[in-house]
Design an enzyme around this catalytic site. Structure first.
Site, PDB file in Angstrom:
ATOM      1  N   SER A  52       0.320  -1.375   0.302  1.00 26.29           N
ATOM      2  CA  SER A  52      -0.084   0.360   0.071  1.00 26.29           C
ATOM      3  C   SER A  52       0.731   1.076  -0.397  1.00 26.29           C
ATOM      4  CB  SER A  52      -1.049  -0.338   1.014  1.00 26.29           C
ATOM      5  OG  SER A  52       0.005  -0.160   2.526  1.00 26.29           O
ATOM      6  N   ASP A  90       5.544  -6.735   2.484  1.00 24.88           N
ATOM      7  CA  ASP A  90       4.891  -7.551   0.923  1.00 24.88           C
ATOM      8  C   ASP A  90       5.897  -7.649  -0.005  1.00 24.88           C
ATOM      9  OD1 ASP A  90       2.134  -7.669   1.712  1.00 24.88           O
ATOM     10  OD2 ASP A  90       1.958  -5.657   0.906  1.00 24.88           O
ATOM     11  N   LYS A 120       4.934 -11.768   3.125  1.00 24.81           N
ATOM     12  CA  LYS A 120       3.988 -11.577   2.359  1.00 24.81           C
ATOM     13  C   LYS A 120       3.258 -11.671   0.954  1.00 24.81           C
ATOM     14  CE  LYS A 120       0.162  -8.197   3.635  1.00 24.81           C
ATOM     15  NZ  LYS A 120      -0.036  -7.988   2.109  1.00 24.81           N
ATOM     16  N   GLU A 122       0.179 -12.460  -1.784  1.00 25.32           N
ATOM     17  CA  GLU A 122      -1.395 -12.578  -2.163  1.00 25.32           C
ATOM     18  C   GLU A 122      -1.335 -14.036  -2.924  1.00 25.32           C
ATOM     19  OE1 GLU A 122      -2.552  -9.123  -3.993  1.00 25.32           O
ATOM     20  OE2 GLU A 122      -1.953  -7.213  -2.107  1.00 25.32           O
ATOM     21  N   GLU A 189      -8.902  -9.821   3.407  1.00 24.77           N
ATOM     22  CA  GLU A 189      -9.179  -8.262   2.993  1.00 24.77           C
ATOM     23  C   GLU A 189     -10.736  -8.915   2.610  1.00 24.77           C
ATOM     24  OE1 GLU A 189      -6.869  -6.527   1.522  1.00 24.77           O
ATOM     25  OE2 GLU A 189      -7.845  -5.157   1.033  1.00 24.77           O
TER      26      GLU A 189
HETATM   27  O1  KIV Z   1      -0.671  -3.315   1.618  1.00 24.40           O
HETATM   28  C1  KIV Z   1      -1.361  -3.315   2.558  1.00 24.40           C
HETATM   29  O2  KIV Z   1      -0.992  -2.384   3.044  1.00 24.40           O
HETATM   30  C2  KIV Z   1      -1.763  -4.430   3.278  1.00 24.40           C
HETATM   31  C3  KIV Z   1      -2.628  -4.710   4.154  1.00 24.40           C
HETATM   32  C4  KIV Z   1      -3.976  -3.563   3.354  1.00 24.40           C
HETATM   33  C5  KIV Z   1      -2.861  -5.587   5.293  1.00 24.40           C
HETATM   34  O3  KIV Z   1      -1.771  -5.658   2.060  1.00 24.40           O
END
Ligand code: KIV
Length: 271
Positions: A52, A90, A120, A122, A189
């Site tokens: 994000s 991420d 993380k 997806e 989410e």
């Molecule tokens: O990138 C992010 O902020 C996220 C959250 C919304 C879980 O993946």
């Protein structure tokens, strides 16, 4: 004493123990040194260096454009500030889909260059091979199901996912698959709260919800959203704890007025 209070450093094991003890897990995003320091000091359990950052740091409409180099830069800034929280980074779009070797190389760069504690990814069955390969290198992996913003061009919108039975069943199967593969937690989410409850009860690993109701094992928000710095994004699930937009604009206007009125700096603020 709670597990949260006892933990001087949060590990994936701490999170597992929290789930079993029924203690809720807290997670917030951070992308820079100064805010990460405040967030860590305030006692959050997990700091997510989220992609994000593409939206709130770089002003992109989606998370798709952010690169591995950008994510590593943000993670390096955060890592310098954090003493206690578990840092999850991420993996950006294009660094793990379709090629598990590329996924492993990308995750290794995050661990070596930014000293993240976990990554993380997806997706469910589509990315499980990449998850398994990353795990072989001893890198902890957090899953992310439901609304997966990197697939925005497939979904077309950011609306609630898995309302229909078929998609809900796939999500449950995917959650079990991620657990069996060895993920230490799963972000859920924007899915119906009943489904999130069902998933949380059917896996042993913690679920962290965002727009997924109160029965997940933990909750995550984007820091800039909950602080009210970004106000053009107002989904129902977002609770704003501050209205920093107003306060920051007010402070900046006051500074400009003071300079223009020759009030700043005064004698005490000069050498
Ligand atoms: O990138 C992010 O902020 C996220 C959250 C919304 C879980 O993946």
């Amino acid at each position: 004493m709670s597990i949260h209070t006892q933990a001087r450093k949060v590990t994936t094991q701490t999170l597992q123990e929290m789930k079993h003890a029924g203690e809720k897990i807290t997670m917030l995003t951070a992308y820079d040194y100064s805010l990460a320091k405040l967030v860590d000091r305030s006692g959050v359990d997990i700091i997510l260096v989220g992609d994000s950052a593409a939206n709130v740091m770089a002003g992109h409409d989606t998370t798709v454009p952010i690169t591995l180099d950008h994510m590593i830069y943000h993670a390096q800034c955060v890592q310098k500030a954090v003493d206690r929280a578990l840092i999850v980074v991420d993996m950006p779009f294009g660094t793990y889909q379709g090629n598990s070797r590329t996924a492993l190389d990308s995750a290794i760069r995050i661990m070596k260059e930014a000293a993240g504690h976990a990554v993380k990814l997806e997706g469910g069955s589509e990315v499980v091979e990449s998850i398994e390969r990353i795990l072989t290198a001893g890198i902890p992996v957090m899953g992310h199901l439901g609304l997966t913003p990197q697939s925005i061009y497939k979904f077309g919108t950011y609306t609630v996912r898995a309302k229909e039975d078929e998609e809900a069943q796939k999500l449950i199967t995917d959650a079990k698959l991620l657990e069996a593969a060895g993920c230490f937690a799963i972000v859920l989410e924007k899915i119906p709260s009943g489904l999130a409850k069902q998933v949380s009860e059917s896996v042993e690993i913690p679920t962290i919800g965002i727009g997924a109701g109160g029965d997940c094992d933990g909750q995550v928000l984007v820091l800039h959203d909950m602080l009210g710095i970004t106000t053009d994004f107002s989904p129902r699930f977002l609770r704003r704890y501050l209205n920093l937009e107003e306060q920051i604009e007010g402070a900046v206007k006051q500074f400009c007025e003071d300079v223009r009125a020759k009030d700043f700096p005064n004698q005490d603020e000069s050498y």
